[in-house]
Design a protein around this motif. Structure first.
Motif, mmCIF file in Angstrom:
data_model
loop_
_atom_site.group_PDB
_atom_site.id
_atom_site.type_symbol
_atom_site.label_atom_id
_atom_site.label_comp_id
_atom_site.label_asym_id
_atom_site.label_seq_id
_atom_site.Cartn_x
_atom_site.Cartn_y
_atom_site.Cartn_z
ATOM 1 N N LEU A 113 0.826 -1.210 0.000
ATOM 2 C CA LEU A 113 0.000 0.000 0.000
ATOM 3 C C LEU A 113 0.857 1.257 0.000
ATOM 4 N N CYS A 114 1.929 1.248 0.768
ATOM 5 C CA CYS A 114 2.817 2.422 0.804
ATOM 6 C C CYS A 114 3.466 2.650 -0.562
ATOM 7 N N GLU A 115 3.868 1.582 -1.221
ATOM 8 C CA GLU A 115 4.495 1.719 -2.541
ATOM 9 C C GLU A 115 3.487 2.094 -3.624
ATOM 10 N N ALA A 116 2.239 1.698 -3.466
ATOM 11 C CA ALA A 116 1.221 1.969 -4.489
ATOM 12 C C ALA A 116 1.133 3.453 -4.803
ATOM 13 N N TYR A 117 1.279 4.275 -3.781
ATOM 14 C CA TYR A 117 1.247 5.722 -3.986
ATOM 15 C C TYR A 117 2.347 6.155 -4.953
ATOM 16 N N GLY A 118 3.552 5.690 -4.735
ATOM 17 C CA GLY A 118 4.676 6.052 -5.583
ATOM 18 C C GLY A 118 4.553 5.514 -6.994
ATOM 19 N N PHE A 119 3.897 4.379 -7.147
ATOM 20 C CA PHE A 119 3.679 3.798 -8.471
ATOM 21 C C PHE A 119 2.458 4.380 -9.172
ATOM 22 N N GLY A 120 1.649 5.139 -8.446
ATOM 23 C CA GLY A 120 0.435 5.699 -9.043
ATOM 24 C C GLY A 120 -0.653 4.667 -9.277
ATOM 25 N N ILE A 121 -0.682 3.613 -8.480
ATOM 26 C CA ILE A 121 -1.690 2.564 -8.642
ATOM 27 C C ILE A 121 -2.994 3.022 -7.975
ATOM 28 N N PRO A 122 -4.090 3.066 -8.731
ATOM 29 C CA PRO A 122 -5.371 3.441 -8.117
ATOM 30 C C PRO A 122 -5.705 2.497 -6.965
ATOM 31 N N THR A 123 -6.095 3.087 -5.836
ATOM 32 C CA THR A 123 -6.343 2.302 -4.631
ATOM 33 C C THR A 123 -7.634 2.764 -3.976
ATOM 34 N N ALA A 124 -8.471 1.789 -3.631
ATOM 35 C CA ALA A 124 -9.714 2.064 -2.912
ATOM 36 C C ALA A 124 -9.642 1.367 -1.561
ATOM 37 N N VAL A 125 -10.192 2.001 -0.548
ATOM 38 C CA VAL A 125 -10.194 1.415 0.791
ATOM 39 C C VAL A 125 -11.614 1.384 1.333
ATOM 40 N N LEU A 126 -11.976 0.221 1.877
ATOM 41 C CA LEU A 126 -13.270 0.037 2.512
ATOM 42 C C LEU A 126 -13.021 -0.196 3.999
ATOM 43 N N PRO A 127 -12.985 0.910 4.781
ATOM 44 C CA PRO A 127 -12.748 0.762 6.216
ATOM 45 C C PRO A 127 -13.838 -0.075 6.873
ATOM 46 N N TYR A 128 -13.438 -0.819 7.874
ATOM 47 C CA TYR A 128 -14.377 -1.596 8.673
ATOM 48 C C TYR A 128 -13.901 -1.515 10.116
ATOM 49 N N LEU A 129 -14.578 -0.698 10.901
ATOM 50 C CA LEU A 129 -14.189 -0.485 12.286
ATOM 51 C C LEU A 129 -15.388 0.030 13.059
ATOM 52 N N ASN A 130 -15.235 0.046 14.368
ATOM 53 C CA ASN A 130 -16.356 0.527 15.169
ATOM 54 C C ASN A 130 -16.214 2.019 15.465
ATOM 55 N N SER A 131 -17.313 2.605 15.931
ATOM 56 C CA SER A 131 -17.357 4.053 16.144
ATOM 57 C C SER A 131 -16.420 4.514 17.255
ATOM 58 N N ALA A 132 -16.113 3.655 18.223
ATOM 59 C CA ALA A 132 -15.158 4.039 19.267
ATOM 60 C C ALA A 132 -13.760 4.188 18.667
ATOM 61 N N GLN A 133 -13.384 3.277 17.775
ATOM 62 C CA GLN A 133 -12.093 3.406 17.097
ATOM 63 C C GLN A 133 -12.095 4.644 16.197
ATOM 64 N N ALA A 134 -13.170 4.844 15.462
ATOM 65 C CA ALA A 134 -13.260 5.972 14.531
ATOM 66 C C ALA A 134 -13.196 7.312 15.262
ATOM 67 N N ALA A 135 -13.547 7.340 16.547
ATOM 68 C CA ALA A 135 -13.506 8.579 17.324
ATOM 69 C C ALA A 135 -12.077 8.995 17.673
ATOM 70 N N HIS A 136 -11.141 8.078 17.585
ATOM 71 C CA HIS A 136 -9.746 8.398 17.914
ATOM 72 C C HIS A 136 -9.222 9.424 16.905
ATOM 73 N N PRO A 137 -8.550 10.479 17.356
ATOM 74 C CA PRO A 137 -8.080 11.529 16.454
ATOM 75 C C PRO A 137 -7.164 11.025 15.325
ATOM 76 N N ALA A 138 -6.421 9.981 15.574
ATOM 77 C CA ALA A 138 -5.513 9.472 14.538
ATOM 78 C C ALA A 138 -6.281 8.982 13.319
ATOM 79 N N TYR A 139 -7.463 8.431 13.513
ATOM 80 C CA TYR A 139 -8.226 7.874 12.400
ATOM 81 C C TYR A 139 -8.629 8.964 11.399
ATOM 82 N N GLY A 140 -9.199 10.053 11.892
ATOM 83 C CA GLY A 140 -9.590 11.152 11.002
ATOM 84 C C GLY A 140 -8.395 11.728 10.255
ATOM 85 N N ARG A 141 -7.276 11.879 10.966
ATOM 86 C CA ARG A 141 -6.060 12.385 10.308
ATOM 87 C C ARG A 141 -5.569 11.399 9.252
#
Length: 187
Positions: A113-141
């Motif tokens: 995933l980190c290399e995909a950015y440098g290669f320009g590979i189109p990437t889609a992400v389907l997050p799956y997590l709970n709302s308590a995890q999503a509330a953590h400031p790191a997630y939004g950033r």
């Protein structure tokens, strides 16, 4: 009659990497594989080390025709998958999203995933997590960072903690819906 030999060749199918993380719904990844194959993709699965325990590896390998990748290959070993034309991260966990956005390449899956950015590979992400995890400031950033990198993010809303996981609302096919316009636009 060389024209007969230059008749239209079957086009190479685009190759989709599906990165699977350790989430309760990961066992349903066959739904995304089927949808991709029906849309004329070839598919290979890359699982996080913990994600391996959440999927039926034998069934996934039979469905894709490729071995699941989870660990770095040794020098001199052949590449078991063709290069990716696009990547879908599904399901993507809190941990993987945050490590990826921070550039922490400590597993094969996150390294790809980190290399995909440098290669320009189109990437889609389907997050799956709970709302308590999503509330953590790191997630939004992390989501903001991934958007800045051009990563396409699904519309899935985090489910309630300990509420059974919201698997019925997880739309596996959304990965293809996000990637198709990107690829058609010359991505």
């Amino acid at each position: 009659m060389s024209d007969r030999h230059t008749a239209p060749q079957s086009e190479k199918k685009p190759f989709l990497y599906v990165v699977v993380c350790a989430a309760g719904i990961a066992g349903d990844v066959g739904k995304l594989i089927t949808a991709a194959q029906e849309a004329h993709w070839d598919v290979g699965v890359v699982a996080t080390p913990q994600g391996l325990g959440f999927i039926d590896a034998t069934a996934v390998e039979a469905q894709t025709g490729f071995p699941i990748r989870s660990a770095w290959r040794l020098p001199g070993q052949p590449r078991p998958l063709p290069p990716a034309d696009a990547i879908a991260v599904a399901p993507a966990t809190f941990n993987t999203i945050n490590k990826w956005a921070a550039g922490i390449s400590d597993t094969l899956a996150v390294g790809i995933l980190c290399e995909a950015y440098g290669f320009g590979i189109p990437t889609a992400v389907l997050p799956y997590l709970n709302s308590a995890q999503a509330a953590h400031p790191a997630y939004g950033r992390s989501l903001a960072r991934l958007r800045e990198m051009g990563v396409l993010i699904s519309s899935y809303e985090p489910h309630q903690p300990a509420a059974g996981g919201g698997a019925d609302l997880f739309r596996w096919e959304e990965a293809l819906e996000l990637l198709t316009p990107e690829l058609a636009g010359g991505g």
